[in-house]
Design a protein around this motif. Structure first.
Motif, short mmCIF file in Angstrom:
data_model
loop_
_atom_site.label_atom_id
_atom_site.label_comp_id
_atom_site.label_asym_id
_atom_site.label_seq_id
_atom_site.Cartn_x
_atom_site.Cartn_y
_atom_site.Cartn_z
N VAL A 20 12.10 -24.82 -23.86
CA VAL A 20 11.17 -26.15 -24.18
C VAL A 20 10.68 -26.83 -23.13
CG1 VAL A 20 11.24 -28.54 -25.38
CG2 VAL A 20 12.44 -26.40 -26.58
N TYR A 21 11.64 -26.80 -22.25
CA TYR A 21 11.26 -27.61 -21.12
C TYR A 21 10.33 -27.04 -20.30
CZ TYR A 21 15.15 -30.98 -22.67
OH TYR A 21 15.68 -31.67 -23.47
N LEU A 22 10.54 -25.72 -20.12
CA LEU A 22 9.67 -25.00 -19.33
C LEU A 22 8.18 -24.94 -19.69
CD1 LEU A 22 8.65 -21.64 -19.36
CD2 LEU A 22 10.83 -21.22 -19.54
N ARG A 23 8.22 -24.66 -20.97
CA ARG A 23 6.77 -24.52 -21.58
C ARG A 23 5.86 -26.21 -21.32
NH1 ARG A 23 4.36 -21.74 -25.12
NH2 ARG A 23 5.46 -19.48 -25.35
N LEU A 24 6.89 -27.14 -21.50
CA LEU A 24 6.33 -28.57 -21.25
C LEU A 24 5.82 -28.50 -19.53
CD1 LEU A 24 5.82 -30.60 -23.24
CD2 LEU A 24 7.89 -31.80 -22.81
N MET A 25 6.68 -28.13 -18.96
CA MET A 25 6.69 -28.38 -17.46
C MET A 25 5.31 -27.47 -17.15
SD MET A 25 7.87 -29.99 -15.02
CE MET A 25 7.57 -30.18 -13.17
N ARG A 26 5.42 -26.51 -17.45
CA ARG A 26 4.30 -25.51 -17.14
C ARG A 26 3.07 -26.10 -17.63
NH1 ARG A 26 0.50 -22.75 -19.69
NH2 ARG A 26 -0.34 -20.69 -18.88
N ALA A 27 2.57 -26.54 -18.78
CA ALA A 27 1.40 -27.01 -19.37
C ALA A 27 0.95 -28.53 -18.51
CB ALA A 27 1.78 -27.44 -20.69
N GLY A 28 2.11 -29.13 -18.15
CA GLY A 28 2.00 -30.35 -17.11
C GLY A 28 1.44 -29.94 -15.89
N VAL A 29 1.98 -28.80 -15.36
CA VAL A 29 1.65 -28.45 -14.10
C VAL A 29 0.02 -27.95 -14.01
CG1 VAL A 29 1.83 -26.73 -12.26
CG2 VAL A 29 3.81 -28.01 -13.15
N VAL A 30 -0.27 -27.04 -15.04
CA VAL A 30 -1.53 -26.52 -15.09
C VAL A 30 -2.76 -27.82 -15.12
CG1 VAL A 30 -3.15 -25.39 -16.79
CG2 VAL A 30 -1.02 -24.35 -16.10
N GLU A 31 -2.14 -28.77 -16.22
CA GLU A 31 -3.05 -29.95 -16.25
C GLU A 31 -3.38 -30.89 -15.01
OE1 GLU A 31 -2.53 -32.30 -19.96
OE2 GLU A 31 -3.19 -33.80 -18.67
N VAL A 32 -1.97 -31.24 -14.54
CA VAL A 32 -2.04 -32.19 -13.29
C VAL A 32 -2.92 -31.46 -12.18
CG1 VAL A 32 -0.56 -33.23 -11.67
CG2 VAL A 32 0.05 -33.42 -14.31
N ALA A 33 -2.58 -30.14 -12.00
CA ALA A 33 -3.21 -29.50 -10.73
C ALA A 33 -4.61 -29.63 -10.66
CB ALA A 33 -3.15 -27.68 -11.00
N SER A 34 -5.58 -29.94 -11.70
CA SER A 34 -6.86 -30.25 -11.64
C SER A 34 -7.19 -31.75 -11.64
CB SER A 34 -7.64 -29.65 -12.87
OG SER A 34 -7.13 -30.11 -13.88
N ALA A 35 -6.00 -32.49 -11.54
CA ALA A 35 -6.40 -33.97 -11.51
C ALA A 35 -6.93 -34.48 -10.19
CB ALA A 35 -4.99 -34.69 -11.84
N ASP A 36 -7.85 -35.59 -10.04
CA ASP A 36 -8.56 -36.00 -9.00
C ASP A 36 -7.53 -36.42 -7.73
OD1 ASP A 36 -10.72 -35.78 -10.38
OD2 ASP A 36 -11.22 -37.92 -10.52
N PHE A 37 -6.31 -37.06 -8.08
CA PHE A 37 -5.64 -37.36 -7.01
C PHE A 37 -4.83 -36.03 -6.15
CE2 PHE A 37 -2.78 -37.59 -10.74
CZ PHE A 37 -2.00 -36.72 -10.31
N VAL A 38 -4.95 -34.94 -7.18
CA VAL A 38 -4.57 -33.68 -6.18
C VAL A 38 -5.55 -33.29 -5.20
CG1 VAL A 38 -4.09 -31.24 -6.50
CG2 VAL A 38 -3.09 -32.98 -8.00
N ARG A 39 -6.78 -33.39 -5.56
CA ARG A 39 -7.90 -33.02 -4.77
C ARG A 39 -7.82 -34.23 -3.32
NH1 ARG A 39 -13.77 -33.60 -7.53
NH2 ARG A 39 -12.95 -35.71 -7.00
N THR A 40 -7.64 -35.62 -4.05
CA THR A 40 -7.35 -36.41 -2.61
C THR A 40 -6.24 -35.96 -1.82
OG1 THR A 40 -7.98 -38.33 -4.41
CG2 THR A 40 -6.91 -38.78 -2.29
#
Lengths: 327, 306
Positions: free
Chosen positions: A208-228
């Protein structure tokens, strides 16, 4: 989290907890009344019989001759005093029985949660780093298999392989019986006994947690603050953990609270498989012995545990996400 | 020598040609504005120069910074190229404190971080910098956040600052303050500024030279004054006409001259001039042959008819 916010979170949780506990208490009282017979019938049956006069005396003594609103008030008042009733099967107060078993269950739940969250984070980050890559697909497939396996079966298989065949871990029990171990040796002994039950209970939640974590990582990786962060020259490893994983972690922690009841249910099964003297075993034995008072006490205790876990989770979330309390 | 020299820079996302053979240079201390509508490739160009394009992008051409061709941007993150982003709301990590984000990449000893962060926040005109160091992004207004974004860039001690629509997400009054801050920093720190914008008012106030992009192609490159007084490219002329006239009453919608049509698809881009389909001067040649940039006075124009 600022100092005053701790109290704020706890107060808000407790304000929610009171009505929830009241509803659970009303439900247990209702179940008690709906069940055929009453405590006196049980007492007489287990005590080897008695006549109607004795039953009437006992009913008067326990207040069971009163109208039900009076009984309910009496019941609630006893609950407030943490008096969960008396088990005639065990000849002990229910609260003592539960109090004695509680540490075993809490230990199992805590270790399984730590295991599941830890592995869920590592595997989820590992999978989410390269979505669609071979590592991602492998981890998701394994996660799906873990999710599909019933935990009692996993427990039995673990016993078969690691306890019976390989003899690496004990078959069951909380600690080595009559070993007189103390201090650190006893702690290690308990930990050694806890490995297989922890894994058996945790595997479902790992997926359960690995799927949630994976989805979060994929989503956050394209966040603007990561580009910053990339723009200012932060290294890739630090970006992954301090920026991406740190933000992807928030829904995982929140999920621990949501899963609290499932975790408790799973613990009941796993305790039976590994003959651990926890609340689950107590519930199982009470069903077999028709010990209704204990079962209802366990029902209330479970509600308290779930609320307590959610309070802790709320505190952790508030500590991890500065926006939570402001909202 | 130019601080930044771009030659034949092209960026593709799959079949889409987002930027087509862009060549331009920015001198030390100069402000160059990159203007164009959404989808013109101006942000793509900015991200390419900053080395921040996603892995899906295929980049060709060369970007030279201070004479060195850039292949790896690690060397220019400190003391080289810094970038300020459009949406200050999402450009800051919500779970880290402002101060930590400003000095994150500086490798300072822990004891010096707070003081250094406060100093950078002070440089961008934020009040009470010592207190803001411990604040989280959600506790700040949009304008303050954009100042933090600029402080993060300033902390890199850059020589070229790329500002990608730095005022688009802000109120008009805050816009003016942020532009003033950028001009001030540029003068104080001797920066070159690459200002990406679709706002011609911002260009007029800030830029020395202007590069007009359309559908991934450079259409006109001119000194700002010349561009506003005598635009040569029909697209630039259209852009200037589409502005509400300055100093008049708020115009009726009908009084604004729009450029008919929309951006062409770029997967693949059309043959000939990219603007041909929307241009009232377009002829057979425009639709067949892509115009090359040629000088007219101190302007470069890519148009067969200019």
């Amino acid at each position: 989290m600022k100092p005053g916010q701790l109290g704020q979170v706890v107060r808000r949780r407790l304000a929610h907890a009171v009505p929830v506990l009241l509803v659970v208490a009303l439900a247990t009282f209702g179940l008690l009344k709906l069940a055929p017979g009453d405590a006196v019938d049980v007492l007489i049956a287990t005590g080897g019989g008695g006549d109607a006069a004795l039953a009437a005396d006992l009913r008067r003594a326990y207040g069971l001759d009163q109208p039900w609103p009076a009984q309910l008030a009496h019941y609630l008042w006893r609950l407030v005093q943490l008096d969960l009733g008396y088990s005639f099967v065990h000849n002990r107060p229910v609260s003592h029985l539960i109090w004695e078993r509680l540490p075993v269950s809490l230990l199992l739940m805590a270790s399984a949660t730590a295991f599941a969250v830890g592995f869920g984070i590592v595997l989820g980050v590992s999978a989410g780093q390269t979505p669609g890559g071979w590592r991602d697909r492998l981890i998701l497939s394994v996660g799906l298999v873990l999710y599909a396996m019933p935990s009692f079966w996993v427990g039995l298989m673990l016993i078969l392989i690691f306890a019976v065949k390989l003899a690496l871990f004990p078959v069951g029990g909380f600690e080595t019986a009559a070993s007189d171990l103390t201090g650190i040796a006893r702690v290690l002994d308990i930990a050694w006994h806890a490995v297989l039950p922890t894994v058996a209970l945790a595997l479902l939640f790992v997926s359960v947690y690995l799927r949630l974590m994976r989805a979060g990582v994929v989503e956050v990786a394209s966040a603007d603050f990561v580009r910053t962060a990339r723009a200012k020259g932060v290294g890739a490893t630090r970006i992954l953990w301090a920026h991406v994983a740190r933000n992807a972690l928030l829904p995982v922690v929140a999920m621990v609270g949501v899963q609290a009841a499932t975790l408790l249910g799973g613990a009941v099964v796993i305790e039976s498989v590994f003959s651990l003297p926890g609340l689950g075993r107590l519930a199982y034995d009470s069903v077999l012995a028709r010990d209704l008072v204990v079962l209802l006490g366990l029902l209330l205790t479970s509600a308290v545990i779930v609320i307590a876990i959610n309070t802790v989770v709320d505190l952790v979330v508030a500590a991890l996400d500065p926006r939570v309390v402001a909202r | 020598m130019s601080l930044l020299q771009i030659d034949q820079l092209s960026v593709r996302f799959g079949a889409t040609m987002a930027l087509d053979s862009l060549s331009l240079a920015i001198a030390a201390g100069e402000t160059l504005a990159l203007v164009g509508e959404s989808g013109s490739g101006k942000s793509t160009a900015a991200l390419a120069i900053a080395g921040l394009l996603s892995h899906q992008a295929t980049v060709t051409g060369t970007i030279r910074f201070d004479g060195q061709a850039l292949t790896d941007w690690r060397g220019v993150r400190q003391g080289g190229i810094a970038m300020v982003f459009q949406d200050a709301m999402s450009a800051l990590n919500p779970v880290h404190r402002i101060g930590a984000q400003v000095v994150e990449a500086l490798r300072l000893p822990r004891a010096e971080q707070r003081v250094a962060a406060a100093r950078f926040l002070d440089q961008v005109g934020l009040p009470q910098p010592e207190r803001l160091v411990d604040a989280y992004p959600h506790e700040l207004s949009g304008g303050m956040r954009q100042r933090v974004g600029i402080a993060i860039a300033v902390a890199q001690n850059p020589r070229l600052l790329i500002a990608d629509e730095p005022t688009t997400a802000l109120d008009v009054t805050i816009q003016a303050q942020i532009l003033a801050l950028l001009r001030d920093l540029k003068a104080r720190l001797g920066l070159s500024l690459l200002l990406v914008t679709h706002d011609l008012g911002v260009v007029a106030e800030t830029a020395d030279r202007v590069a007009v992009l359309y559908a991934g192609c450079l259409m006109e490159l001119a000194p700002a004054a010349a561009l506003f007084t005598s635009p040569h490219h029909p697209y630039t002329q259209g852009l200037l006409e589409a502005r509400p006239p300055f100093g008049t009453q708020a115009p009726m919608l009908a009084e604004l001259v729009e450029i008919p049509g929309q951006l062409p698809r770029l997967d693949p881009p059309p043959a000939g001039c990219r603007f041909a389909a929307r241009c009232d001067r377009a002829d057979q040649r425009c639709r067949a042959e892509q115009p090359v940039l040629r000088p007219i006075a101190d302007t470069l124009v890519a148009c067969h008819h200019a």
